[in-house]
Write a protein that holds these residues in place. Sequence first.
Motif, PDB file in Angstrom:
ATOM      1  N   VAL A 357       0.852  -1.184   0.000  1.00 11.03           N
ATOM      2  CA  VAL A 357       0.000   0.000   0.000  1.00 11.03           C
ATOM      3  C   VAL A 357       0.895   1.244   0.000  1.00 11.03           C
ATOM      4  CG1 VAL A 357      -0.215   0.179   2.531  1.00 11.03           C
ATOM      5  CG2 VAL A 357      -2.105   0.939   1.056  1.00 11.03           C
ATOM      6  N   CYS A 358       0.474   2.278  -0.701  1.00  8.75           N
ATOM      7  CA  CYS A 358       1.277   3.504  -0.793  1.00  8.75           C
ATOM      8  C   CYS A 358       1.338   4.172   0.581  1.00  8.75           C
ATOM      9  CB  CYS A 358       0.652   4.455  -1.822  1.00  8.75           C
ATOM     10  SG  CYS A 358       1.410   6.083  -1.823  1.00  8.75           S
ATOM     11  N   THR A 359       2.558   4.400   1.051  1.00  9.61           N
ATOM     12  CA  THR A 359       2.698   4.947   2.402  1.00  9.61           C
ATOM     13  C   THR A 359       2.378   6.444   2.459  1.00  9.61           C
ATOM     14  OG1 THR A 359       5.040   5.149   1.902  1.00  9.61           O
ATOM     15  CG2 THR A 359       4.376   3.281   3.266  1.00  9.61           C
ATOM     16  N   ASP A 360       2.289   7.063   1.292  1.00  8.50           N
ATOM     17  CA  ASP A 360       1.995   8.499   1.271  1.00  8.50           C
ATOM     18  C   ASP A 360       0.510   8.807   1.447  1.00  8.50           C
ATOM     19  OD1 ASP A 360       4.509   9.812   0.955  1.00  8.50           O
ATOM     20  OD2 ASP A 360       4.632   8.858  -1.009  1.00  8.50           O
ATOM     21  N   CYS A 361      -0.333   7.834   1.142  1.00  8.37           N
ATOM     22  CA  CYS A 361      -1.750   8.174   1.151  1.00  8.37           C
ATOM     23  C   CYS A 361      -2.648   7.176   1.870  1.00  8.37           C
ATOM     24  CB  CYS A 361      -2.258   8.354  -0.281  1.00  8.37           C
ATOM     25  SG  CYS A 361      -2.207   6.846  -1.254  1.00  8.37           S
ATOM     26  N   SER A 362      -2.101   6.049   2.336  1.00  8.15           N
ATOM     27  CA  SER A 362      -3.004   5.031   2.877  1.00  8.15           C
ATOM     28  C   SER A 362      -3.649   5.498   4.177  1.00  8.15           C
ATOM     29  CB  SER A 362      -2.235   3.733   3.120  1.00  8.15           C
ATOM     30  OG  SER A 362      -1.378   3.883   4.230  1.00  8.15           O
ATOM     31  N   ILE A 381      -5.772   4.747  -0.833  1.00  7.68           N
ATOM     32  CA  ILE A 381      -6.517   5.964  -1.165  1.00  7.68           C
ATOM     33  C   ILE A 381      -6.164   6.412  -2.601  1.00  7.68           C
ATOM     34  CG2 ILE A 381      -6.987   8.381  -0.526  1.00  7.68           C
ATOM     35  CD1 ILE A 381      -7.817   6.538   1.716  1.00  7.68           C
ATOM     36  N   GLY A 382      -4.891   6.649  -2.839  1.00 10.89           N
ATOM     37  CA  GLY A 382      -4.465   7.143  -4.165  1.00 10.89           C
ATOM     38  C   GLY A 382      -3.975   8.575  -4.056  1.00 10.89           C
ATOM     39  N   CYS A 383      -2.747   8.816  -4.528  1.00  9.94           N
ATOM     40  CA  CYS A 383      -2.196  10.167  -4.520  1.00  9.94           C
ATOM     41  C   CYS A 383      -1.244  10.317  -5.704  1.00  9.94           C
ATOM     42  CB  CYS A 383      -1.462  10.445  -3.202  1.00  9.94           C
ATOM     43  SG  CYS A 383       0.044   9.474  -2.965  1.00  9.94           S
ATOM     44  N   ASP A 384      -0.577  11.455  -5.803  1.00 11.83           N
ATOM     45  CA  ASP A 384       0.353  11.673  -6.916  1.00 11.83           C
ATOM     46  C   ASP A 384       1.507  10.670  -6.901  1.00 11.83           C
ATOM     47  OD1 ASP A 384      -1.134  13.656  -7.854  1.00 11.83           O
ATOM     48  OD2 ASP A 384       0.124  15.311  -7.120  1.00 11.83           O
ATOM     49  N   GLN A 385       1.952  10.323  -5.698  1.00 12.96           N
ATOM     50  CA  GLN A 385       3.099   9.426  -5.561  1.00 12.96           C
ATOM     51  C   GLN A 385       2.833   8.043  -6.157  1.00 12.96           C
ATOM     52  OE1 GLN A 385       6.197  10.178  -4.480  1.00 12.96           O
ATOM     53  NE2 GLN A 385       5.407  12.262  -4.433  1.00 12.96           N
ATOM     54  N   CYS A 386       1.573   7.608  -6.068  1.00 15.77           N
ATOM     55  CA  CYS A 386       1.255   6.242  -6.522  1.00 15.77           C
ATOM     56  C   CYS A 386       0.385   6.281  -7.774  1.00 15.77           C
ATOM     57  CB  CYS A 386       0.591   5.451  -5.408  1.00 15.77           C
ATOM     58  SG  CYS A 386      -0.903   6.199  -4.771  1.00 15.77           S
ATOM     59  N   ASN A 387       0.396   7.391  -8.482  1.00 18.61           N
ATOM     60  CA  ASN A 387      -0.405   7.566  -9.692  1.00 18.61           C
ATOM     61  C   ASN A 387      -1.888   7.275  -9.453  1.00 18.61           C
ATOM     62  OD1 ASN A 387       1.692   8.267 -11.623  1.00 18.61           O
ATOM     63  ND2 ASN A 387       2.430   6.183 -11.267  1.00 18.61           N
TER      64      ASN A 387
HETATM   65 ZN    ZN Z   1      -0.371   7.181  -2.774  1.00 17.67          ZN
END
Ligand code: ZN
Length: 458
Positions: A357-362, A381-387
């Motif tokens: 899971v993306c650590t920037d947005c989870s 969740i989804g953010c810029d870091q994980c497209n």
């Molecule tokens: Zn993310």
Amino acid sequence: MVSSEKDLSLLVPEKLARKYNLFPIEETDNSLVVGIEKNNIYALQDLKLVTGKNIIFRELPKEEINEKIEIFYGNFIDINEDYSNYLFQDILEKAIYENASDIHIEPFSDLFKIRIRVDGKMKEVSSLILDLYASLASVIKYKANMDITEKRLPQDGRIDLKIKDVVVDIRISTVPTVHGEKIVLRLLRRDSFLKTKKELGFTEVAINKIDEIINKKTGILLVTGPTGSGKTTTVYSILKELKDDSKNIMTIEDPIEYKIEGINQIQVNNKVGLTFEKGLKAILRQDPDIIMVGEIRDVETAKTAVRAAITGHLVISTLHTNDAISSIARLIDMEIPVYLLNASLIGVISQRLVRKVCTDCSNEITITQDENKSIDTAIPIGCDQCNGIGYSGRTAVYEILQIDDEIRQAVQSNKGSNKIKDIAIKNGMITFDDSYTRLIKEKITTLEECIINKEILY
Ligand SMILES: [Zn+2]
């Protein structure tokens, strides 16, 4: 005699020119002046044979030769060539940036699509007008040393490239489809094979278990899982850690996915009859300590590998099975007698990959399963870091089975897989369930991802 460039180009076949990187400059009655970067005896012999003339080499800078070859032979080069070169570079950069494992270039009736596979999932990056397709295909095939004019038969080739400081081996394959050739580029990042067991997702407990198995120094360690489960990467990381000047390490592989300095790697070549079995037999005559067999695919290879293991070698190989315990049954299916199996098998790592899971947005939530049980899990969740996907990168889920006397006894007395698994768990086997539970608990992945992964598994 003064010849035009066209006439000259007819004298020296394109294949030869491209093979040695040379081009004809000037022709006289009995000699041919040829531009080449550096004098080459093989080129000289071939040219002599083909043209029947005395060859005089004129050394020229590589760039100039490349340019001339394109002018002489570049019938495929059109106004789109520059654009295609740029487009190709662009596609590669995007794929590397997104950590893609594959690029698919697919022609359809009025457009062509470029899709990439990231963390095991395909996604479209662009749809382009078909006019650009032919020159892009030619650029790729040219760079991969493939026959540009052959469009009716499947071909394969490779390109080694450095893109933004990342060394990438690219395996290219083309297959003719109704609308033209579908091209798949498999990207093998050199750095991804240099990972330690820890970086691959193995815990300290797991690493200790693997080390204990390897330290036995003789016997077979199997790494199992479906295609794309990361088993080759695990094998390489084990080999790399075993590498040591006091040991003779030899491998037979198909394909060699990463070249490790100091290890003798042999490529299977079925065309000339160099199979896994033959290669393995040859290795045994070369006084090896550690042998890696890329994959045990057939009975003969299985038998030879077992024989190698019981005669004092550490053998590491991969097998296509879904879990660790079923590897025992698979080897028995492959005509390995139980006593030999028990004398050779020392451990099995079974693995696959789950998305992290993306650590920037989870986010974290608590899911209540029933009144007594609830699970804390990360959610994507989804953010810029994980497209916008919510996941980024993958980690290993695994089983690690160490064969002990109690398990050997169970195998000997023909106990079923469930019984053997019970004994193994009692004696400390790490199971897939242990792995999933830990990954959810540590919020490395999500409950949802584990459920999807398990469904594929069972
Ligand atoms: Zn993310």
